[in-house]
Scaffold this active site. Structure first.
Site, PDB file in Angstrom:
ATOM      1  CG  ASN A   1      -7.848  -4.387   1.015  1.00  0.00           C
ATOM      2  OD1 ASN A   1      -7.170  -3.414   1.329  1.00  0.00           O
ATOM      3  ND2 ASN A   1      -7.361  -5.609   0.966  1.00  0.00           N
TER       4      ASN A   1
ATOM      5  CG  HIS B   1      -1.928  -1.086   1.236  1.00  0.00           C
ATOM      6  ND1 HIS B   1      -3.196  -0.992   0.729  1.00  0.00           N
ATOM      7  CD2 HIS B   1      -1.830  -2.360   1.723  1.00  0.00           C
ATOM      8  CE1 HIS B   1      -3.837  -2.130   0.902  1.00  0.00           C
ATOM      9  NE2 HIS B   1      -3.027  -2.980   1.493  1.00  0.00           N
TER      10      HIS B   1
HETATM   11 FE1  HDE Z   1      -2.455  -4.679   5.449  1.00  0.00          FE
HETATM   12  N1  HDE Z   1      -0.646  -3.908   5.914  1.00  0.00           N
HETATM   13  N2  HDE Z   1      -1.816  -6.497   6.022  1.00  0.00           N
HETATM   14  N3  HDE Z   1      -4.210  -5.540   4.863  1.00  0.00           N
HETATM   15  N4  HDE Z   1      -3.105  -2.929   4.854  1.00  0.00           N
HETATM   16  C1  HDE Z   1      -0.287  -2.637   5.760  1.00  0.00           C
HETATM   17  O1  HDE Z   1       0.813  -1.327   7.351  1.00  0.00           O
HETATM   18  C2  HDE Z   1      -0.725  -6.741   6.756  1.00  0.00           C
HETATM   19  C3  HDE Z   1      -4.548  -6.853   4.956  1.00  0.00           C
HETATM   20  C4  HDE Z   1      -4.363  -2.610   4.448  1.00  0.00           C
HETATM   21  O2  HDE Z   1      -3.203   3.592   3.918  1.00  0.00           O
HETATM   22  C5  HDE Z   1       1.041  -2.321   6.381  1.00  0.00           C
HETATM   23  O3  HDE Z   1       1.091   0.907   7.605  1.00  0.00           O
HETATM   24  C6  HDE Z   1      -0.676  -8.116   7.141  1.00  0.00           C
HETATM   25  C7  HDE Z   1      -5.962  -7.035   4.767  1.00  0.00           C
HETATM   26  C8  HDE Z   1      -4.422  -1.227   4.069  1.00  0.00           C
HETATM   27  O4  HDE Z   1      -1.551   3.457   5.330  1.00  0.00           O
HETATM   28  C9  HDE Z   1       1.443  -3.648   7.031  1.00  0.00           C
HETATM   29  C10 HDE Z   1      -1.776  -8.700   6.585  1.00  0.00           C
HETATM   30  C11 HDE Z   1      -6.439  -5.776   4.552  1.00  0.00           C
HETATM   31  C12 HDE Z   1      -3.146  -0.728   4.281  1.00  0.00           C
HETATM   32  C13 HDE Z   1       0.281  -4.535   6.657  1.00  0.00           C
HETATM   33  C14 HDE Z   1      -2.491  -7.689   5.889  1.00  0.00           C
HETATM   34  C15 HDE Z   1      -5.340  -4.863   4.601  1.00  0.00           C
HETATM   35  C16 HDE Z   1      -2.351  -1.807   4.778  1.00  0.00           C
HETATM   36  C17 HDE Z   1       2.059  -1.713   5.471  1.00  0.00           C
HETATM   37  C18 HDE Z   1      -2.186 -10.166   6.660  1.00  0.00           C
HETATM   38  C19 HDE Z   1      -7.881  -5.380   4.271  1.00  0.00           C
HETATM   39  C20 HDE Z   1      -2.662   0.678   4.013  1.00  0.00           C
HETATM   40  C21 HDE Z   1       2.154  -0.253   5.868  1.00  0.00           C
HETATM   41  C22 HDE Z   1      -2.488 -10.579   7.976  1.00  0.00           C
HETATM   42  C23 HDE Z   1      -8.758  -5.641   5.398  1.00  0.00           C
HETATM   43  C24 HDE Z   1      -2.976   1.594   5.136  1.00  0.00           C
HETATM   44  C25 HDE Z   1       1.319  -0.118   7.018  1.00  0.00           C
HETATM   45  C26 HDE Z   1      -2.539   2.982   4.765  1.00  0.00           C
HETATM   46  C27 HDE Z   1      -1.014  -1.674   5.152  1.00  0.00           C
HETATM   47  C28 HDE Z   1       0.229  -5.790   7.070  1.00  0.00           C
HETATM   48  C29 HDE Z   1      -3.654  -7.952   5.147  1.00  0.00           C
HETATM   49  C30 HDE Z   1      -5.523  -3.458   4.384  1.00  0.00           C
HETATM   50  C31 HDE Z   1       2.784  -4.214   6.629  1.00  0.00           C
HETATM   51  C32 HDE Z   1       0.404  -8.773   7.979  1.00  0.00           C
HETATM   52  C33 HDE Z   1      -6.739  -8.345   4.834  1.00  0.00           C
HETATM   53  C34 HDE Z   1      -5.636  -0.475   3.550  1.00  0.00           C
HETATM   54  O5  HDE Z   1       1.522  -3.510   8.417  1.00  0.00           O
END
Ligand code: HDE
Length: 704
Positions: free
Chosen positions: A165, A92
């Site tokens: 999402n 993201h």
């Molecule tokens: Fe994320 N995800 N994600 N994700 N995610 C990040 O956090 C992660 C997942 C989502 O505009 C990171 O600040 C793991 C699902 C958004 O700043 C990180 C898993 C969904 C954003 C991270 C998921 C998301 C992130 C990277 C599996 C929808 C951007 C930078 C367990 C519900 C937020 C940060 C923004 C960002 C980890 C899966 C949505 C690395 C470990 C499912 C919208 O922490």
């Protein structure tokens, strides 16, 4: 923070005119740049507040000599510049954000004590960030990708981050697979490409070995992965969460954002061309809409259900590869979010905002979804490395708007100056030190027992039923887009066995889909289907899963491109412009020269953009107001031919006046098409411009 002092009338320092020769300097209109600054701007200083008298030249012992180490002004400026970048988000990374507010219209007091969900009419400030997933911060806005939809609510009980999402399910069931998924989709580690694209071997290799991803693959191959605008996509919290009421009773909840603008996507060919024409297409669109006062609005809706209901679902709601069909649990609209202010500074706000799914407020709780549970760790952890300090919550965009206090202390970039000798709790030395409260956050009580295990639950074993349900819920054209997207992506995969494995999975989703993709890939025979872990159910179609029906025929917030040339009829241009703007759309005049054209009556008309830089992919509909001479000249210009041909191929309305007919003919446009409209029938043109002309698609594109 100290404010930079305003310049007094002519004093010393910055306001004095530079002495002697100072090298090449830019000039402000009507005079010397330094004079301009001294009259109107604040005084330029170092970070210590020292006024700077020369920001053009470094300090040397003599005019052609080396630069002195003593030049602390140069060193401070360059050192700060050297440290301007922070690590971009691992996923993201590319995002755009805006401020706004959420207003509750229906109270959930029966289910929760969270004020943000119980106080009807109250406006809660929000900051929403939309993002792509796979590409880096500098990648394009329009790849085929899932979009992040993250909202920070600054509530009176603390910040609540709903980090979702634009698709309601996810690729994997367990957080332990997330690094693998992301490594597979990102550019391949040996070659460093492709950027922001899933169409390559490592992604499809991982997917073909991960059957739980099949439902999400259907969504990702649908047009949902190609939003026309960030304003025109849905958002989903994905996981089940809990709401907890005053009696401590918990109810499960899923969150949905629904755009008032309606849903709209681009076509794949269009998205590819937009990427070349304007890599900031979505960011610019959101920015321009907000600047123009066309504030995007989303409804917030919830699906509420009990443990007993959940037990009766034919799937496990703790499995993030599953959704709850609206037919099973209807959506209840509880409020709306309006985005009405672009950030003042992209880095300070959009880049530094730190979303964490673990940020919630009293009256809410998590579920045991193993994907969510992993996220609760990941986001906090990543902020520490991205923002570099445990004090990231003090950055203005992250700070709660309600009072916050505890005994956490010190650390990098501590901005607060707590008073007194007490930094622990309980204490008897400070009556006003922060203490816990019965109104504070309480976890819902959850009962469970069993053996410690790394076993996936049996209830997570069905990977195909909802993928099939999604596919059969789409219109024939949407299905054709999914099949074509699969053919496109898998055609970029070099390894035959990966293509074959994927088609094998498709056999469990829909036999016809498998055949079409098999044929589109030119495979000699249908590959074998893999063994399934659970029977594939025949779930009924769910119309809410389609995209086409969620489009809202409207020109509001859309853009129409009008091609003009020398000799265009000014009255037609004016009438057209009025008709477009009265529908709430933006009208952009396109000409071969940005300086504009000379109209038939000899008057000058300025253009908004040059034809070569404003292809029709950037507009929702196009019109041509041309003299015969201009049209026949443009018939030899590929930019003009493509302008018309692409608009037609991308199923857009095309309006034209008599003079423009020659250009349409040269571009091979079917003048009998219902949405190719003479501008004498202006109402018909604006009506056609409100929607995509899906019925034209079979005439212009061979789909799988
Ligand atoms: Fe994320 N995800 N994600 N994700 N995610 C990040 O956090 C992660 C997942 C989502 O505009 C990171 O600040 C793991 C699902 C958004 O700043 C990180 C898993 C969904 C954003 C991270 C998921 C998301 C992130 C990277 C599996 C929808 C951007 C930078 C367990 C519900 C937020 C940060 C923004 C960002 C980890 C899966 C949505 C690395 C470990 C499912 C919208 O922490």
């Amino acid at each position: 923070m100290r404010k930079t002092p305003k310049p007094k009338k002519k004093s010393s320092g910055a306001s004095s005119r530079p002495q002697g020769f100072r090298g090449v300097q830019s000039m402000a209109p009507g005079g010397d740049v330094h004079q301009f600054a001294a009259d109107q701007a604040a005084i330029l200083t170092t970070n210590q507040g020292l006024p700077i008298s020369d920001n053009q030249n470094s300090l040397r012992p003599f005019d052609r000599g080396p630069v002195l180490l003593e030049d602390f002004i140069l060193r401070e400026k360059i050192t700060h510049f050297d440290h301007e970048r922070i690590p971009e988000r691992i996923v993201h990374a590319r995002g755009s954000a805006a401020h706004g507010h959420f207003e509750l219209t229906a109270s959930l007091a029966e289910f929760t004590t969270a004020q943000v969900l119980t106080e009807v009419g109250v406006q809660t400030p929000v900051f929403a960030r939309f993002s792509t997933v796979a590409g880096g911060a500098g990648s394009v806005d329009t790849p085929r990708d899932v979009r992040g939809f993250a909202v920070k609510f600054y509530t009176p009980q603390g910040n609540w981050d709903l980090v979702g999402n634009n698709m309601p399910v996810f690729f994997i069931q367990d957080a332990i697979k997330f690094p693998d998924l992301i490594h597979a989709v990102k550019m391949e580690p040996d070659r460093g490409f492709p950027q922001a694209a899933s169409a390559h071997d490592t992604f499809w290799d991982f997917i073909s070995l991960t059957p739980e991803s099949m439902h999400m693959v259907m969504w990702a191959m649908s047009d949902r992965a190609l939003p026309r605008s960030l304003r025109m996509m849905e958002g989903f919290g994905i996981h089940s969460f809990r709401l907890v009421n005053a009696q401590g009773h918990a109810t499960f909840v899923k969150f949905h954002w629904r755009p008032q603008q309606g849903l709209q996507s681009t076509l794949w060919d269009e998205a590819v061309k937009i990427a070349g024409a304007d890599s900031d297409y979505h960011r610019r669109d959101l920015f321009e809409a907000i600047q123009a006062g066309a504030f995007p609005v989303w409804e917030l809706a919830v699906q509420l259900f009990t443990q007993e209901q959940a037990d009766a679902f034919p799937f496990d709601h703790l499995d993030a590869t599953k959704l709850i069909p609206e037919e099973l649990v209807p959506l209840k609209v509880i409020g709306h979010m309006t985005l009405d202010r672009w950030p003042d500074n992209f880095f300070a706000e959009t880049e530094q905002v730190a979303f964490c799914p673990s940020h919630l407020v009293p009256g809410m709780d998590f579920s045991e979804d193993p994907l969510l549970q992993g996220r609760l760790h990941s986001y906090l952890d990543t902020q520490l490395s991205r923002l570099g300090s445990a004090n990231f919550h003090q950055i203005p965009v992250n700070a709660p708007r309600c009072p916050f206090a505890n005994q956490q202390r010190d650390g990098h970039m501590q901005m607060q100056q707590p008073k007194g000798r007490v930094a622990y709790e309980p204490n008897s030395l400070s009556a006003d030190a922060a203490r816990q409260t019965p109104r504070g956050f309480r976890s819902a009580s959850v009962r469970g027992s069993g053996d410690k295990t790394r076993q996936r639950p049996e209830s997570f074993a069905d990977h195909y039923s909802q993928a099939r349900q999604f596919f059969i819920s789409q219109t024939a054209l949407e299905q054709a887009h999914i099949a074509s997207a699969l053919v496109f992506e898998l055609s970029k995969v070099e390894h035959l066995h990966i293509r074959q494995a994927m088609v094998g999975h498709l056999r469990h989703i829909d036999g016809d889909l498998a055949h079409r993709v098999c044929d589109g890939l030119g495979l000699p025979e249908l590959p074998a289907a893999p063994r399934v872990g659970a029977p594939v159910l025949s779930l009924p179609p769910s119309p809410a899963l389609g995209l086409a029906d969620k489009a809202r025929p409207s020109l509001k917030g859309r853009t129409v491109g009008v091609l003009v040339g020398d000799g265009s009829d000014g009255a037609t241009v004016s009438r057209l412009k009025d008709a477009i703007t009265s529908e709430g759309a933006v009208c952009k005049l396109i000409a071969r020269k940005v300086g504009g054209v000379r109209l038939a009556d000899g008057s000058a008309l300025a253009a908004d953009a040059q034809l070569a830089g404003a292809p029709s992919v950037l507009f929702d509909a196009v019109a041509l107001v041309l003299s015969e001479t201009a049209a026949s000249a443009m018939a030899n210009d590929s930019a003009a031919i493509d302008f018309v041909r692409d608009a037609f191929g991308h199923l857009k309305a095309v309006g034209y006046d008599d003079g423009a007919e020659g250009l349409l003919q040269a571009a091979g446009i079917d003048l009998d098409d219902a949405a190719v409209v003479p501008l004498s029938k202006l109402g018909r043109f604006t009506d056609a411009a409100k929607k995509r002309q899906w019925s034209r698609e079979p005439a212009v594109r061979m789909l799988a």
